[in-house]
Design a protein around this motif. Structure first.
Motif, PDB file in Angstrom:
ATOM      1  N   LEU A  12       0.825  -1.223   0.000  1.00 37.02           N
ATOM      2  CA  LEU A  12       0.000   0.000   0.000  1.00 37.02           C
ATOM      3  C   LEU A  12       0.857   1.270   0.000  1.00 37.02           C
ATOM      4  CD1 LEU A  12      -2.941  -0.968   2.404  1.00 37.02           C
ATOM      5  CD2 LEU A  12      -2.782  -1.214  -0.076  1.00 37.02           C
ATOM      6  N   GLY A  13       1.891   1.228  -0.816  1.00 41.38           N
ATOM      7  CA  GLY A  13       2.680   2.431  -1.005  1.00 41.38           C
ATOM      8  C   GLY A  13       3.574   2.802   0.151  1.00 41.38           C
ATOM      9  N   THR A  14       3.902   1.829   1.020  1.00 45.98           N
ATOM     10  CA  THR A  14       4.771   2.132   2.168  1.00 45.98           C
ATOM     11  C   THR A  14       6.233   1.856   1.867  1.00 45.98           C
ATOM     12  OG1 THR A  14       4.540  -0.093   3.091  1.00 45.98           O
ATOM     13  CG2 THR A  14       2.886   1.552   3.755  1.00 45.98           C
ATOM     14  N   GLY A  15       6.533   1.438   0.643  1.00 47.39           N
ATOM     15  CA  GLY A  15       7.906   1.112   0.318  1.00 47.39           C
ATOM     16  C   GLY A  15       8.407  -0.134   1.003  1.00 47.39           C
ATOM     17  N   GLY A  16       7.483  -1.035   1.362  1.00 42.86           N
ATOM     18  CA  GLY A  16       7.854  -2.292   1.998  1.00 42.86           C
ATOM     19  C   GLY A  16       7.945  -2.216   3.503  1.00 42.86           C
ATOM     20  N   PHE A  17       7.634  -1.055   4.102  1.00 48.13           N
ATOM     21  CA  PHE A  17       7.700  -0.949   5.558  1.00 48.13           C
ATOM     22  C   PHE A  17       6.513  -1.644   6.236  1.00 48.13           C
ATOM     23  CE2 PHE A  17      10.570   2.527   4.447  1.00 48.13           C
ATOM     24  CZ  PHE A  17      11.605   2.297   5.345  1.00 48.13           C
ATOM     25  N   ALA A  18       5.493  -1.905   5.500  1.00 44.10           N
ATOM     26  CA  ALA A  18       4.331  -2.620   6.044  1.00 44.10           C
ATOM     27  C   ALA A  18       3.715  -3.453   4.922  1.00 44.10           C
ATOM     28  CB  ALA A  18       3.301  -1.666   6.634  1.00 44.10           C
ATOM     29  N   ILE A  19       3.234  -4.639   5.263  1.00 41.13           N
ATOM     30  CA  ILE A  19       2.597  -5.528   4.297  1.00 41.13           C
ATOM     31  C   ILE A  19       1.172  -5.803   4.774  1.00 41.13           C
ATOM     32  CG2 ILE A  19       2.661  -7.774   3.152  1.00 41.13           C
ATOM     33  CD1 ILE A  19       4.922  -5.920   2.353  1.00 41.13           C
ATOM     34  N   PHE A  20       0.224  -5.733   3.838  1.00 39.27           N
ATOM     35  CA  PHE A  20      -1.179  -5.936   4.167  1.00 39.27           C
ATOM     36  C   PHE A  20      -1.749  -7.040   3.268  1.00 39.27           C
ATOM     37  CE2 PHE A  20      -0.054  -1.616   5.149  1.00 39.27           C
ATOM     38  CZ  PHE A  20      -0.624  -1.393   6.386  1.00 39.27           C
ATOM     39  N   GLU A  21      -2.599  -7.867   3.866  1.00 39.78           N
ATOM     40  CA  GLU A  21      -3.298  -8.916   3.107  1.00 39.78           C
ATOM     41  C   GLU A  21      -4.791  -8.674   3.217  1.00 39.78           C
ATOM     42  OE1 GLU A  21      -4.205 -13.441   4.017  1.00 39.78           O
ATOM     43  OE2 GLU A  21      -2.166 -13.245   3.204  1.00 39.78           O
ATOM     44  N   PHE A  22      -5.455  -8.753   2.083  1.00 44.20           N
ATOM     45  CA  PHE A  22      -6.908  -8.657   2.039  1.00 44.20           C
ATOM     46  C   PHE A  22      -7.434 -10.018   1.619  1.00 44.20           C
ATOM     47  CE2 PHE A  22      -5.155  -4.481   1.204  1.00 44.20           C
ATOM     48  CZ  PHE A  22      -5.855  -3.685   2.104  1.00 44.20           C
ATOM     49  N   ARG A  23      -8.194 -10.660   2.513  1.00 42.70           N
ATOM     50  CA  ARG A  23      -8.660 -12.031   2.305  1.00 42.70           C
ATOM     51  C   ARG A  23     -10.182 -12.039   2.204  1.00 42.70           C
ATOM     52  NH1 ARG A  23      -6.431 -16.990   2.893  1.00 42.70           N
ATOM     53  NH2 ARG A  23      -4.485 -15.968   3.537  1.00 42.70           N
ATOM     54  N   ALA A  24     -10.700 -12.799   1.239  1.00 39.78           N
ATOM     55  CA  ALA A  24     -12.149 -12.877   1.042  1.00 39.78           C
ATOM     56  C   ALA A  24     -12.817 -13.538   2.235  1.00 39.78           C
ATOM     57  CB  ALA A  24     -12.478 -13.652  -0.232  1.00 39.78           C
ATOM     58  N   VAL A  25     -13.918 -12.962   2.688  1.00 42.09           N
ATOM     59  CA  VAL A  25     -14.673 -13.544   3.793  1.00 42.09           C
ATOM     60  C   VAL A  25     -15.291 -14.862   3.354  1.00 42.09           C
ATOM     61  CG1 VAL A  25     -16.688 -13.227   5.287  1.00 42.09           C
ATOM     62  CG2 VAL A  25     -15.104 -11.313   4.875  1.00 42.09           C
ATOM     63  N   GLN A  26     -15.780 -14.917   2.126  1.00 36.12           N
ATOM     64  CA  GLN A  26     -16.396 -16.141   1.612  1.00 36.12           C
ATOM     65  C   GLN A  26     -15.314 -17.048   1.058  1.00 36.12           C
ATOM     66  OE1 GLN A  26     -19.210 -15.611  -1.612  1.00 36.12           O
ATOM     67  NE2 GLN A  26     -20.419 -17.336  -0.894  1.00 36.12           N
ATOM     68  N   SER A  27     -15.175 -18.227   1.634  1.00 35.76           N
ATOM     69  CA  SER A  27     -14.150 -19.155   1.185  1.00 35.76           C
ATOM     70  C   SER A  27     -14.527 -19.751  -0.156  1.00 35.76           C
ATOM     71  CB  SER A  27     -13.952 -20.261   2.218  1.00 35.76           C
ATOM     72  OG  SER A  27     -15.152 -20.991   2.392  1.00 35.76           O
ATOM     73  N   GLY A  28     -13.540 -20.329  -0.797  1.00 33.55           N
ATOM     74  CA  GLY A  28     -13.779 -20.953  -2.089  1.00 33.55           C
ATOM     75  C   GLY A  28     -13.607 -19.982  -3.241  1.00 33.55           C
ATOM     76  N   THR A  29     -13.917 -20.474  -4.434  1.00 31.11           N
ATOM     77  CA  THR A  29     -13.677 -19.697  -5.652  1.00 31.11           C
ATOM     78  C   THR A  29     -14.587 -18.490  -5.795  1.00 31.11           C
ATOM     79  OG1 THR A  29     -15.177 -21.170  -6.855  1.00 31.11           O
ATOM     80  CG2 THR A  29     -12.837 -21.724  -6.880  1.00 31.11           C
TER      81      THR A  29
END
Length: 845
Positions: free
Chosen positions: A125-142
């Motif tokens: 998110l534009g931090t230059g690698g100082f922070a990493i974020f993951e956005f994971r789907a609430v609904q599992s599966g495809t």
């Protein structure tokens, strides 16, 4: 009695005649007072009117239910204890499914990890690698694949809390970050805002937190976002559920990371690999991408000029992969973190080849997917039995792959739906190997004497239970059918060894199975058939106890009571054991003990047409309106009628002069037709006081009960002959007692297999023919359809809903055969412990 099939169809043409009439009427003048009063009344009414909100019904198919081939409807989170062979998806009555869109119905199982993968995307998110974020789907599966997060910025924001908006139709979340230098949005602000943005009611619009979960993987929660680069117009797409993938930094030491996701779902995506090479193109140019089968070859430009690195960047790599049609069918590339402008063409390619891996979810491959009995049903048939696992049914309603109806409307008004369920079949024994033969290190074969191997399926067993000797009972039957002389060979307490890796339990009897001494006959060895009972430690069942009913009395004619007070107590002669299976049996008979004393109404009920008995033409008419040809039932109790499919019968020879029953006619009825006749007998028995018993291998000369045949009609009635469009059903009195006992159905009129379905022409012909043998007359004047109408077989009427038999048939049939069995036998017993109970009834002819 005969029935004639119509040789032509009667068509009625209906025309609509419309006429318009106009009339003019005059009215006297109304006074101005009247007009003013009317105007005020209209204005008052108008003020009470309220414009209602415009409503539109949901378009597209709507799922009503999912029916396995056995059991109840499948609901979300159900646990099935059987492996279904197929699932039938039923949609609303107004739906006609487009068969070309059936790939939108998908079934996935979780696999070994017992967890469904979720779509996700990672970014710094534009931090230059100082922070990493993951956005994971609430609904599992495809179904989580394809969710988008779009970023924007507001330099004039008055709060660091990001603004969120969600487009439910496109599953797009828009995040507006504050880039105000004094109020910048931090990682903690974004994580909290997304995870707390959830709807409070299922009818509310979807919020960001209903679609994705935000997770800060690394860095400080107070790290400001979009400091190293702007996130304006940057879009993150969640992907990777049930897809192989790989991540590479191109040897940059983490300056940039690119994620590669297979576009081929499931395990097949693991076959994709990328070969990265360096090549100096002599100038600034894009990488070259060449695709061969599942291999993508990428040549990065390593060009430098004047000591300046002008080689390919990570952004160039991503653009060329996604822009190449052949490569993009295999993988999709995204910048996961770092600076997209990082030069990667000048780096050594010791990271090549890049092999995609992962994928624990398993797509269930169907053996057949197609429309069912109607265009609103979809049948999903499995090619192999489904194992124990967690499953998820996905029905796509969004996007180009959505399930659609014939008019092109998407399922669920454009929304996806998931139905999770589980299959738990329990442990199973897949093989038993007594005294296995092993190959030794020197190549010779050796028998493991006294060892029995029990192989279980891949289901986790508790070690203590799997090694409990009581759950393995080796039973010698002594080659007898009863269990009173069976013997269980005991096992020592340490005689079972279970390996959870191989799922094999080894039973050690410590002596040859052929050298086990017989405890009843000292000095002799047990021999004969043996069986191994696995999974229960109960002792052998006790021998069944025969119970005898008490002598009949005036109050209890058959020895069994007919009320709660007089019920026969089974415990009087049945001892129930607390350790073993106990059983008892008795013989009794349900029979009418007293005269019924009532005559049921029949052809003389109000509203029934009556022809005077003294009318001489009453029985000579083409269609005599005799609803019944016999008197009311005078037999107490249920009548029993035997029937058979006689292989042959005697009739007149059409090639010989005179009439003599000396010619053999053969019955060519098929097995499918026999089944339809059995169903006819069952339906009549359900409503009338008659019990049909099928008999076989009866001598043709032994005329008793009814016989059903398909053959030449002349053999049943000399007045007719078999031909398409002629007679269809005839009956015959073979023994001259005045009652017809043989029905012959024309082999030419019923020669198509399509006629033999339930409710079809042959079925209706059998209903008609058996009804004639029962003593029905004709009922053409009643509202149709009735089974005893001459138009019933080939042109049943539509006055009423079809029923087999019809209400009129039941009324007249119960007049002929009264359903007057009023005997009931009552029994009681007491079980003083919790245990399974099984009751079984055996019918004797």
């Amino acid at each position: 009695m005969t029935f004639r099939k119509r040789t032509h169809s009667l068509r009625s043409q209906l025309s609509r005649v419309s006429s318009s009439q106009s009339s003019e009427s005059t009215a006297g003048r109304r006074s101005s007072h009247t007009r003013e009063k009317s105007r005020r009344r209209d204005e008052k009414r108008k003020s009470l009117l309220q414009n209602l909100e415009t409503r539109q019904l949901l378009a597209g198919p709507d799922l009503i239910g999912i029916q396995p081939n056995q059991g109840d409807l499948l609901k979300a989170n159900d646990v099935l204890t059987f492996s279904p062979k197929e699932l039938t998806f039923r949609f609303d009555d107004n739906t006609s499914i487009d068969e070309s869109t059936l790939e939108a119905i998908r079934i996935t199982r979780a696999g070994e990890d017992n967890v469904f993968e979720s779509a996700a995307v990672t970014s710094d998110l534009g931090t230059g690698g100082f922070a990493i974020f993951e956005f994971r789907a609430v609904q599992s599966g495809t179904l989580g694949n394809g969710i988008m997060i779009e970023f924007a910025s507001n330099p004039n924001a008055s709060s660091p809390i990001p603004m969120l908006s969600t487009d439910e139709a496109t599953r797009t979340i828009t995040v507006t970050l504050s880039t105000n230098p004094n109020l910048r949005t931090t990682g903690g602000d974004l994580e909290s805002a997304i995870n707390n943005a959830k709807r409070t009611s299922p009818t509310d619009p979807l919020q960001a937190g209903d679609l994705v979960e935000a997770i800060q993987v690394s860095g400080a929660s107070g790290q400001a976002l979009a400091t190293a680069r702007s996130l304006d117009e940057e879009t993150l797409v969640l992907d990777g559920a049930n897809a192989a993938q790989a991540v590479t930094d191109f040897g940059t030491g983490g300056d940039v990371r690119v994620r590669l996701i297979s576009q081929i779902p499931g395990e097949e995506g693991r076959d994709i690999n990328l070969i990265v090479e360096r090549r100096n193109f002599g100038g600034v140019t894009n990488p070259v991408v060449v695709v061969s089968d599942n291999t993508i070859r990428v040549q990065l430009n390593s060009y430098t000029a004047g000591g300046q690195d002008l080689s390919s960047t990570a952004a160039d790599f991503v653009a060329r992969i996604n822009g190449n049609p052949q490569a993009n069918r295999l993988v999709r590339a995204t910048i996961q973190e770092g600076n997209p402008e990082t030069r990667i063409g000048s780096q050594p390619v010791n990271y090549s080849p890049i092999q995609l891996s992962g994928v624990s979810d398993i797509a269930v491959e169907p053996g057949y997917v197609g429309l069912g009995d109607s265009s609103r049903e979809v049948v999903f048939r499995f090619s192999d039995p489904l194992p124990d696992d967690r499953y998820q049914i996905d029905i796509l309603g969004a996007g180009s792959l959505a399930l659609r109806d014939a008019e092109g409307d998407a399922f669920g008004d454009g929304t996806n739906r998931s139905i999770p369920f589980e299959i738990n079949l329990g442990p199973k024994v897949v093989a038993v190997v007594p005294e296995p033969v092993r190959r030794q290190s020197n190549g010779s074969l050796a028998v493991e004497t006294g060892i029995i191997e029990v192989h279980f399926n891949d289901d986790d067993l508790r070690q203590a239970d799997a090694e409990n000797p009581g759950f393995y009972q080796l039973i010698f039957t002594r080659d007898t059918a009863n269990n009173t002389d069976d013997y269980i060979v005991p096992l020592d307490s340490d005689a079972v060894d279970y390996d959870p890796v191989t799922n094999v339990a080894r039973l050690n009897y410590k002596r040859s199975l052929a050298r086990i001494e017989d405890p009843v006959n000292p000095g002799q060895m047990l021999s004969g058939a043996i069986h191994l009972r696995v999974g229960q430690s109960a002792p052998l069942p006790m021998a069944p106890q025969q119970l005898t009913l008490p002598a009949a009395t005036t109050q209890i004619p058959d020895g069994a009571g007919d009320s709660f007070q007089t019920a026969f107590n089974l415990n009087s002669g049945w001892t129930i054991s607390g350790n073993a299976t106990s059983s008892a049996y008795l013989t009794s008979e349900i029979r009418n003990e007293t005269p019924y004393g009532l005559e049921l109404p029949g052809p003389d009920v109000p509203g029934t047409r009556t022809i005077r008995e003294e009318d001489p033409s009453r029985l000579d008419r083409t269609v005599p309106l005799d609803y019944v040809r016999q008197m009311a039932d005078s037999v107490d109790g249920i009548s029993v009628i035997e029937y058979d499919f006689v292989p042959s019968w005697l009739g007149d020879d059409p090639n010989s002069p005179g009439i003599a029953e000396d010619f053999n006619y053969f019955n060519i009825i098929s097995e499918q037709q026999k089944q339809r006749v059995r169903e006819v007998m069952t339906l009549y028995s359900e409503y009338l006081g008659v019990n049909f018993v099928e008999v076989t291998d009866r001598d043709p000369s032994d005329i008793a009960g009814f016989s059903i045949a398909v053959g030449d009609l002349y053999g049943g009635d000399e007045r007719g002959s078999s031909a398409e469009g002629g007679l269809a059903v005839v009956t015959r009195d073979r023994d001259g007692d005045g009652f017809d006992d043989l029905v012959v159905m024309d082999f030419q009129d019923f020669d198509e297999s399509d006629d033999d379905q339930f409710g079809g022409e042959f079925f209706r012909g059998a209903m008609f023919g058996v009804g004639q043998l029962l003593g029905y007359g004709y009922a053409d004047d009643l509202p149709q359809p009735t089974t005893q109408s001459t138009s019933f077989i080939f042109a049943p009427g539509t006055d009423n809903e079809p029923a087999f038999p019809s209400y009129a048939d039941i009324l007249h049939g119960q007049y002929l055969y009264r359903p007057d069995s009023n005997d009931i036998d009552m029994y009681e017993f007491t079980v003083d412990q919790v245990a399974p109970l099984r009751l079984k009834r055996s019918l004797n002819d």
